[in-house]
Design an enzyme around this catalytic site. Structure first.
Site, PDB file in Angstrom:
ATOM      1  N   TYR A  18       0.821  -1.222   0.000  1.00  0.00           N
ATOM      2  CA  TYR A  18       0.000   0.000   0.000  1.00  0.00           C
ATOM      3  C   TYR A  18       0.845   1.256   0.000  1.00  0.00           C
ATOM      4  CZ  TYR A  18      -4.285  -2.583   0.680  1.00  0.00           C
ATOM      5  OH  TYR A  18      -5.355  -3.406   0.493  1.00  0.00           O
ATOM      6  N   TYR A 145     -14.581  -4.845   3.441  1.00  0.00           N
ATOM      7  CA  TYR A 145     -13.196  -5.217   3.127  1.00  0.00           C
ATOM      8  C   TYR A 145     -12.951  -6.633   3.633  1.00  0.00           C
ATOM      9  CZ  TYR A 145      -8.206  -5.639   2.811  1.00  0.00           C
ATOM     10  OH  TYR A 145      -6.953  -6.103   2.499  1.00  0.00           O
ATOM     11  N   ASP A 266     -16.888 -12.553   8.823  1.00  0.00           N
ATOM     12  CA  ASP A 266     -15.457 -12.260   8.716  1.00  0.00           C
ATOM     13  C   ASP A 266     -15.045 -11.522   9.986  1.00  0.00           C
ATOM     14  OD1 ASP A 266     -12.952 -11.270   8.269  1.00  0.00           O
ATOM     15  OD2 ASP A 266     -13.384 -10.401   6.301  1.00  0.00           O
ATOM     16  N   LYS A 295      -5.431 -12.030  12.136  1.00  0.00           N
ATOM     17  CA  LYS A 295      -4.915 -10.893  12.910  1.00  0.00           C
ATOM     18  C   LYS A 295      -4.550 -11.213  14.371  1.00  0.00           C
ATOM     19  CE  LYS A 295      -6.136  -7.212   9.926  1.00  0.00           C
ATOM     20  NZ  LYS A 295      -7.266  -7.031   9.022  1.00  0.00           N
TER      21      LYS A 295
END
Ligand SMILES: *Cc1c(COP(=O)(O)O)cnc(C)c1O
Length: 460
Positions: A18, A145, A266, A295
């Site tokens: 990114y 996302y 999610d 994560k």
């Protein structure tokens, strides 16, 4: 090496995520982490305000996690997981099944959040084909996302980040998300049938007319071809840190049941306490059919993807017919080091009463950020669990966020760094998501920096 700084050596050989490498500022050379702080090569101390891209929960370089990693490395670092098993892999699955929303009894490992979502989508698709049904449609939400691999990217909202890859993406059907500050139904608080205190459900989920584009309407239109509805429960992260009323989440579950389609949650961001519950689905006492984690599952130490499924889904793959096998795997599936960290992190969550701690942080964030609601350039302040969010607008009346605010992110990031805070606003949305071990005084200091930087950069 050669007396050169890390940033110099980096510039010669690296390509960052990114990041526009031509115009980027020099990267921060981080040499050490401890608790909520990161230390740079040139001796600065930075408060890690976004938990190192939303993964860290117990703080950096935690002695218990360090020891779990080291002792597992001495025992077994990795082995193929197709036809082998091992203690940390089994123990983590046992632990997760204990604490996941009821009914999620089967654990499939991969190695990051995007793959946890890809696995969920492939599982959902094959669940139907194993029963002789071809269901091609996934319904996902606006502002979603779900990751950067092609399937997860297809499920995510189209944006400047996905645009270069448009030719590679497959179509999904989109439904409205309950972004209350910018209500997609155009309802104001008095017309909204949800008073967030007791009314039945957010109208964004209601079936079917007059609201085209609601989840109810999309299920009515595409129902028999829908494999699954995929959502980020309670907190849509990268799409703008949007916080839901729990009634919407309950509505998603109810509609999936009504139309006989699978619900995939999610929880790659929300899992393991971030929203003040161990899993965000608990806010509405919802059990999805499939739940994705990554994560924070290892405490933020190592990559690990986990996809949990119900026994009903698992059983649809049991067959003498080899073609019904779930043919998916990665070299590092079930990596023992990552699993051992997962086991240790779960134990730490319990031993440190981490969920109660997140709720305390929620109160401190609320106290520090809610006063910003009256600021001229603040449209909305949202707090959920350990996440405090400030949405900047250039005009409160129109809620316009464009113009000057379009590129304010990097300027804010620089201003925060000057004050010893590592934060990366998402466009006009400033948010703090510190590790759970942050203290009250540190949180007060952090929110003070946010208030002052907004005044300094945008004006009072
Ligand atoms: C970060 C994220 C992902 C992707 O996880 P990666 O490990 O970055 O691939 C997927 N879903 C949600 C909700 C996320 O926040």
């Amino acid at each position: 090496m050669n007396g050169k700084t890390l940033a110099h050596r980096d510039a010669a050989v690296l390509w960052h995520p990114y990041t526009q490498m031509l115009t980027r500022p020099a990267p921060l050379p981080i040499v050490r982490g401890e608790g909520v702080y990161l230390h740079t090569e040139d001796g600065r101390r930075l408060l890690d305000g976004t938990s190192s891209w939303w993964v860290n929960i117990h703080g950096h370089s935690h002695p218990v996690l360090n020891e779990a990693l080291a002792s597992q490395a001495r025992q077994l670092e990795h082995v193929i997981f197709a036809n082998c098993t091992h203690e940390p892999g089994v123990e983590l699955a046992e632990g997760l099944v204990q604490v996941l929303p009821p009914g999620l009894t089967r654990i499939f490992y991969s190695d990051n959040g995007s793959t946890a979502v890809e696995v969920a989508m492939k599982m959902a698709s094959q669940y139907w084909s194993n029963q002789g049904q071809s269901r091609r449609t996934f319904i996902t939400l606006h502002h979603a996302y779900h990751g950067d691999t092609v399937g997860a990217m297809s499920a995510s909202e189209a944006s400047v980040f996905t645009q270069p890859f448009a030719p590679m993406l497959f179509d999904v059907v989109r439904a409205h998300a309950p972004y209350c500050y910018r209500c997609p139904m155009g309802l104001n608080e008095t017309r909204c049938r949800l008073d967030c205190l007791g009314a039945d459900t957010c109208p964004v989920a209601l079936t079917p007319e007059p609201w085209a584009g609601t989840l109810g309407a999309q299920l009515e239109r595409h129902g028999a071809d829908v494999a699954a509805v995929l959502v980020e429960p309670m907190l849509q992260g990268a799409g703008g840190m949007i916080v839901w009323p729990p009634e919407f989440l309950a509505g998603v579950r109810r509609l999936c049941d009504q139309y006989g389609v699978l619900m995939i949650a999610d929880e790659v961001l929300t899992g393991f306490g971030r929203t003040g519950r161990l899993f965000a689905c608990e806010h509405a006492s919802v059990s999805p059919d499939i739940l994705c984690m990554s994560k924070a599952v290892t405490g933020g130490y190592m990559p690990l993807g986990v996809t949990a499924a119900t026994e009903r889904i698992y059983e649809a793959f049991l067959s003498e017919d080899r073609t019904r096998t779930f043919f998916h795997g990665h070299s590092f599936t079930g990596n023992p080091l990552a699993c051992a960290l997962g086991v240790a992190s779960l134990r730490l969550i319990e031993e440190t009463n981490a969920i109660a701690k997140v709720r305390a942080v929620e109160g401190w964030l609320r106290r520090g950020l809610e006063p910003l609601a009256s600021h001229r350039f603040v449209g909305d302040v949202r707090i959920i669990g350990g996440v405090g969010i400030v949405e900047l607008v250039s005009d409160k009346a129109t809620k316009a966020a464009g113009g000057y605010l379009d590129d304010v992110g990097p300027t804010l990031t620089r201003a925060f760094l000057n004050r010893g805070v590592l934060l990366r606003p998402l466009g006009n949305v400033v948010y703090a998501m510190p590790p759970y071990v942050i203290t009250e005084a540190e949180t007060d200091w952090l929110t003070q920096q946010i208030r002052e930087v907004i005044d300094e950069v945008i004006g009072g």
